[in-house]
Design a protein around this motif. Sequence first.
Motif, PDB file in Angstrom:
ATOM      1  N   SER A  30       0.880  -1.169   0.000  1.00  0.00           N
ATOM      2  CA  SER A  30       0.000   0.000   0.000  1.00  0.00           C
ATOM      3  C   SER A  30       0.914   1.214   0.000  1.00  0.00           C
ATOM      4  CB  SER A  30      -0.905   0.014   1.238  1.00  0.00           C
ATOM      5  OG  SER A  30      -0.160   0.374   2.399  1.00  0.00           O
ATOM      6  N   ASN A  72       1.571   2.869   2.396  1.00  0.00           N
ATOM      7  CA  ASN A  72       2.220   2.901   3.695  1.00  0.00           C
ATOM      8  C   ASN A  72       3.037   1.658   4.016  1.00  0.00           C
ATOM      9  OD1 ASN A  72      -0.834   4.207   4.279  1.00  0.00           O
ATOM     10  ND2 ASN A  72       0.922   5.460   4.908  1.00  0.00           N
ATOM     11  N   LEU A 110      -1.831   7.589  10.615  1.00  0.00           N
ATOM     12  CA  LEU A 110      -1.795   6.142  10.381  1.00  0.00           C
ATOM     13  C   LEU A 110      -1.707   5.394  11.711  1.00  0.00           C
ATOM     14  CD1 LEU A 110      -1.619   3.858   8.220  1.00  0.00           C
ATOM     15  CD2 LEU A 110       0.876   3.960   8.546  1.00  0.00           C
ATOM     16  N   GLN A 134      -6.598   0.062   9.290  1.00  0.00           N
ATOM     17  CA  GLN A 134      -7.262   0.820   8.232  1.00  0.00           C
ATOM     18  C   GLN A 134      -7.096   0.156   6.871  1.00  0.00           C
ATOM     19  OE1 GLN A 134      -4.818   4.102   9.215  1.00  0.00           O
ATOM     20  NE2 GLN A 134      -6.400   5.231  10.356  1.00  0.00           N
ATOM     21  N   GLN A 135      -6.002  -0.607   6.715  1.00  0.00           N
ATOM     22  CA  GLN A 135      -5.701  -1.239   5.434  1.00  0.00           C
ATOM     23  C   GLN A 135      -5.734  -2.764   5.498  1.00  0.00           C
ATOM     24  OE1 GLN A 135      -1.916   0.495   4.267  1.00  0.00           O
ATOM     25  NE2 GLN A 135      -2.702   2.578   4.462  1.00  0.00           N
ATOM     26  N   ARG A 136      -5.898  -3.300   6.701  1.00  0.00           N
ATOM     27  CA  ARG A 136      -5.954  -4.748   6.935  1.00  0.00           C
ATOM     28  C   ARG A 136      -4.686  -5.445   6.440  1.00  0.00           C
ATOM     29  NH1 ARG A 136     -10.551  -5.062   9.180  1.00  0.00           N
ATOM     30  NH2 ARG A 136     -10.259  -7.271   9.643  1.00  0.00           N
ATOM     31  N   ILE A 137      -3.550  -4.849   6.760  1.00  0.00           N
ATOM     32  CA  ILE A 137      -2.245  -5.417   6.424  1.00  0.00           C
ATOM     33  C   ILE A 137      -1.566  -5.845   7.723  1.00  0.00           C
ATOM     34  CG2 ILE A 137       0.035  -4.955   5.458  1.00  0.00           C
ATOM     35  CD1 ILE A 137      -1.330  -2.933   3.576  1.00  0.00           C
TER      36      ILE A 137
END
Length: 317
Positions: free
Chosen positions: A22, A24, A153, A175-178
């Motif tokens: 992503s 990030n 973040l 927030q990104q499910r990583i």
Amino acid sequence: MNKAFASQADLEEKKVSFTRLSENAYAYTAEGDPNTGIIIGDDSVLVLDTQATPVMAQDVIRRIREVTDKPIDYVLLTHYHAVRVLGASAYGARHIIASQDTRDLIVERGEADKASEIGRFPRLFRNVQSVPPGLTWPTMTFTGKMTLWLGRLEVQLLQLGRGHTKGDTVAWLPQQRILFCGDLVEFDATPYAGDAYFRDWPQTLDNIAALKPAALVPGRGAALTTPEQVAQGLAGTRNFIADLHASVQAGVKAGKDLHTVYKDTHAALKPKYGHWVIFDHCLPFDVTRCYDEVTQYPDPRIWTADRDRQMWQALEG
């Protein structure tokens, strides 16, 4: 010895990949060598697992600098093993973070582990003379959960249970499910379980799965960039741990000694997992630890360079 000790014969350099998950999140991977994770926030960078020496860490830093000039303020140690932590000094981070359990393990067995790992896998400790004297010490510890805000973040540092060690920590970007999970999950690479908790590890993997990651960076192997790949990584790790544990339990129940249990387990697992990276390195340590846990040692015994050699000679000599 019939086989070269541990990974001393593994001299082939690996191809490095720097995968963007992503805006990030990035994964530094190298065909089954230890991975490093990178999280880039609004104002700073967090690096997870540092590589084994400061000289090796420079390649991670070079790739970070290709995508951001933000300061590397944080280093996270997902666990205490030397191959993951001894490169930390290269980053100049303001804070080195670990679970309190990981710090306790560094106190108890850090020096022994350092000597043990350098002897097992010299290629992963290139330019070992660049490691500063002493051990890598956290400047900040936590228990259970800690949240970092890199600007807007959110980064959650979580202890989801024991598995690879008692101090295992994951980093979760909700927030990104990583998810960055250290050596709790491997992909097409053999889990090292010499300091493991076999009874706990499957539940810890269930706790990881419950987060429903969209992408996951394992401790070894390629970054998993889809939910389907994440499921494959979790299943592969779970199956290896379960198969090894079942084989050892059956051998102990039948009254077999460690040497016989090792030979039986190697024969049982080789067809299914023998193509995985460092299978022949890990299995003697893994079976020894599992045999210990099934018989009389609920907590892992300390590996020393001498104990490594004695075990290897007993099982592979």
